[in-house]
Design an enzyme around this catalytic site. Sequence first.
Site: not given
Length: 300
Positions: A20, A45, A128
């Site tokens: 990603s 993302g 995150c």
Amino acid sequence: MDMKVNIAGVEWKNPVTVASGTFGSGEEFSDFVDLNRLGAVTTKGVANVPWSGNPTPRVAEVYGGMMNAIGLQNPGIELFCQRDIPYLKQFDTKIIVNVCGHAPEEYLAVVERLADEPIDMMEINISCPNVNAGFLAFGQDAGHVEELTAQIKKIAKQPVIMKLTPNVTDITEIAKAAEAGGADAISLINTLTGMKIDINRRTFALANKTGGVSGPAVHPIAVRMVYQAAQAVNIPIIGMGGIATAEDAIEMILAGASAVSVGTANFHDPAVTLKVIDGIEKYMEKQGFETVKDMVGAVR
Ligand SMILES: Cc1cc2nc3c(=O)[nH]c(=O)nc-3n(C[C@H](O)[C@H](O)[C@H](O)COP(=O)(O)O)c2cc1C
């Protein structure tokens, strides 16, 4: 000889996807790579609303790789669903959507929005910063990982891959928490937190001060963590971290990964994924492996 793999009920034509954030949603690489050849495309993302990312500079070169602090810049789930999913649907490959958020509600909004979209799997980025936990990453606390996984699993319609951060003391504790929460698979590793100082400007190389280190430099750490996670859980593992050659990918599979993602290497050779796929096939032929599954975790 059979290159197909089954990851949580989803059949990929071979065990290779992209990491990603290193391949956009495929379009920017389509001049170099026939996307039909990839086992899956993993998108960058996406959050519930657009994020502008961190101030620049946000990438720097380091020995054996790079550092980034992009800050998960993304167009938000609405535009993503209108533009990126239809683009990827033109190809005969599986679609894995990588999801980010600052709080459980933000992740859940994206997962819910994706429920009726024609995607095959979702990958939840738990590196995150968690606004509810003093901005420590979700993935650094086993309790938060289990809780978030369980909440996502309640509403997700596609198989859920929890993507682990390596910035923890014991990766097995986090892998087990994801499994306990009901994850269908895990992927690892995300980037390792680092810092670079620009001695001439006498300041940090990245405006964010710290950034995530990726590329060949992190590969041995990733192999170790994939091996440890494979010993700890029974769900499939997608291994990544510094894969730049077929040999690197094979190492990861022998350590216990059922599939692999190629990330930073795409930046210096946009066609590297095809070389990795061909190289795995040649290795299987040479070593007499009939299926990829026979290779998974063959080194204990
Ligand atoms: C520029 C850049 C952007 C990234 N963006 C994301 C992202 O949006 N979501 C995510 O889960 N990981 C992201 N990552 C982490 C990669 O997917 C991967 O886990 C990590 O870079 C290790 O693999 P590699 O050494 O092959 O790059 C990003 C990495 C880089 C270098």
